[in-house]
Design an enzyme around this catalytic site. Structure first.
Site, short mmCIF file in Angstrom:
data_model
loop_
_atom_site.label_atom_id
_atom_site.label_comp_id
_atom_site.label_asym_id
_atom_site.label_seq_id
_atom_site.Cartn_x
_atom_site.Cartn_y
_atom_site.Cartn_z
N GLU A 124 0.73 -1.15 -0.11
CA GLU A 124 0.17 0.13 -0.11
C GLU A 124 1.03 1.20 0.12
O GLU A 124 1.94 1.38 0.71
CB GLU A 124 -0.81 0.01 1.24
CG GLU A 124 -2.00 1.18 1.25
CD GLU A 124 -3.02 0.66 2.27
OE1 GLU A 124 -4.10 0.17 1.82
OE2 GLU A 124 -2.92 1.11 3.45
N LYS B 5 0.46 5.14 1.01
CA LYS B 5 -0.19 6.05 1.82
C LYS B 5 0.78 7.03 2.68
O LYS B 5 1.86 6.24 3.05
CB LYS B 5 -1.31 5.18 2.75
CG LYS B 5 -0.78 4.64 3.91
CD LYS B 5 -1.70 4.17 4.95
CE LYS B 5 -1.38 3.31 6.09
NZ LYS B 5 -2.44 2.78 6.93
N LYS C 235 -8.42 2.57 -2.76
CA LYS C 235 -8.55 2.29 -1.14
C LYS C 235 -9.19 3.57 -0.80
O LYS C 235 -8.39 4.47 -0.77
CB LYS C 235 -7.11 2.03 -0.44
CG LYS C 235 -7.48 1.82 1.18
CD LYS C 235 -7.85 0.46 1.49
CE LYS C 235 -7.47 0.12 2.81
NZ LYS C 235 -6.34 0.19 3.61
N GLU D 78 -14.49 -5.48 2.97
CA GLU D 78 -13.68 -5.31 4.46
C GLU D 78 -14.81 -5.45 5.63
O GLU D 78 -15.74 -4.71 5.79
CB GLU D 78 -13.28 -3.87 4.63
CG GLU D 78 -12.31 -3.59 5.88
CD GLU D 78 -11.75 -2.60 6.01
OE1 GLU D 78 -10.78 -2.28 5.12
OE2 GLU D 78 -12.04 -1.79 6.76
N ASN E 5 -10.15 -6.51 8.39
CA ASN E 5 -9.34 -5.53 9.16
C ASN E 5 -9.08 -5.62 10.62
O ASN E 5 -9.97 -5.81 11.49
CB ASN E 5 -10.21 -4.18 9.00
CG ASN E 5 -9.19 -2.95 9.18
OD1 ASN E 5 -8.18 -2.87 9.72
ND2 ASN E 5 -9.77 -1.95 8.68
N GLU F 236 -5.76 -7.45 6.81
CA GLU F 236 -5.40 -6.23 6.40
C GLU F 236 -5.08 -5.42 7.78
O GLU F 236 -5.86 -5.66 8.99
CB GLU F 236 -6.44 -5.14 6.25
CG GLU F 236 -7.27 -5.91 4.79
CD GLU F 236 -8.48 -5.07 4.45
OE1 GLU F 236 -8.65 -3.72 5.06
OE2 GLU F 236 -9.64 -5.58 3.95
N SER F 237 -4.06 -4.65 7.79
CA SER F 237 -3.83 -3.88 9.19
C SER F 237 -3.15 -4.57 10.11
O SER F 237 -3.55 -5.79 10.41
CB SER F 237 -4.91 -3.03 9.68
OG SER F 237 -5.54 -2.28 8.63
#
Length: 261
Positions: free
Chosen positions: A55, A57, A117, A166, A188, A218-219
């Site tokens: 990703e 960001k 995203k 998600e 997530n 995710e995360s």
């Protein structure tokens, strides 16, 4: 109001403003509207790739500025050369420092699936994602009803894109999972209401997700050990951003992790 409530309220105003400036008829003139999207699902299932969705960001509401200076071109191309399976590009400006142009730049330099995203609240953003060159879109169960996921997902599919749904709980999965709309399910590990993170969330929800969906975590992922552990319970996609972006050269951090795998 929670952070998520603030984000969604702002997003609704932002999208309304953008739609008045750039109507759908203008979006439909993009060259990408005729392009055939790449399959995120297929790339994540390839055994010759890492399964990492790398990703790009710049900041987040929970961490503030993460990396304000990494160039989109070098970073995303470096991610691909490092062995990432796909890219995720944040396009939210207010809370994540992203821009629509970040995605179009990444598209120009990379032949791989790109996930847009953002916090999707309506059809306009689905069409916009296609016009930017996205191959897949994120739909967040915490902010959409089951009917909205179905409607938006069907629109995305009609444009050739895939949908990553998600979720953060079994209830969100039950309420919003539609086979006609969703190709991949992402868990997530960050609670969007209080931003607490626990990889146990992915572990607990893995068995609840039907096997026909590609499972994405995710995360909160930081190491090769995290990826190996979650592979064991069925995950094939590993969305990682902060773990790479907090380094001066995110693409090199990605390459180091892929080497460890």
């Amino acid at each position: 109001m929670t952070i998520l409530d603030n984000i969604i309220a702002h997003k609704r105003r932002e999208v309304a403003d953008r739609q008045s400036l750039v109507p759908v008829k203008l979006l439909e003139q993009s060259l990408y509207m005729e392009a055939k999207p790449l399959s995120l699902r297929r790339y994540l299932l390839r055994d010759d790739l890492s399964g990492i969705i790398a990703e790009f960001k710049r900041k987040s509401p929970s961490k503030g500025i993460i990396n304000a200076h990494a160039p989109v071109e070098r970073t995303t191309l470096g991610y691909m050369q490092a062995g990432a399976s796909a890219l995720s590009v944040l396009t939210d400006t207010e809370f994540f420092g992203g821009r629509n142009e970040d995605l179009t730049t990444a598209r120009r330099y990379n032949f791989c699936p790109i996930l847009r995203k953002d916090f999707v609240v309506g059809e306009y953003q689905i069409i916009e994602a296609k016009s930017l060159g996205a191959d897949a879109v994120l739909l967040i169960a915490a902010v959409l009803s089951g009917e909205e996921v179905l409607r938006l997902g069907r629109l995305a599919r009609s444009l050739g894109m895939e949908v990553l749904l998600e979720i953060h709980s079994e209830q969100e999965l039950t309420d919003t999972l539609h086979p006609d709309a969703v190709s991949l399910v992402g868990v997530n590990n960050r609670n969007l209401h209080d931003f607490a993170v626990s990889l146990d969330t992915s572990g607990e929800l893995a068995r609840q997700i039907p096997d026909e969906y590609v499972k994405v975590t995710e995360s909160g992922l930081n190491s090769a050990a995290d990826i190996r552990a979650l592979r064991e319970v069925g995950y094939r996609g590993f969305l990682m951003g902060e773990a790479f972006m907090r380094h001066a050269r995110p693409e090199q951090a990605c390459a180091a992790l892929v080497q460890q795998l």
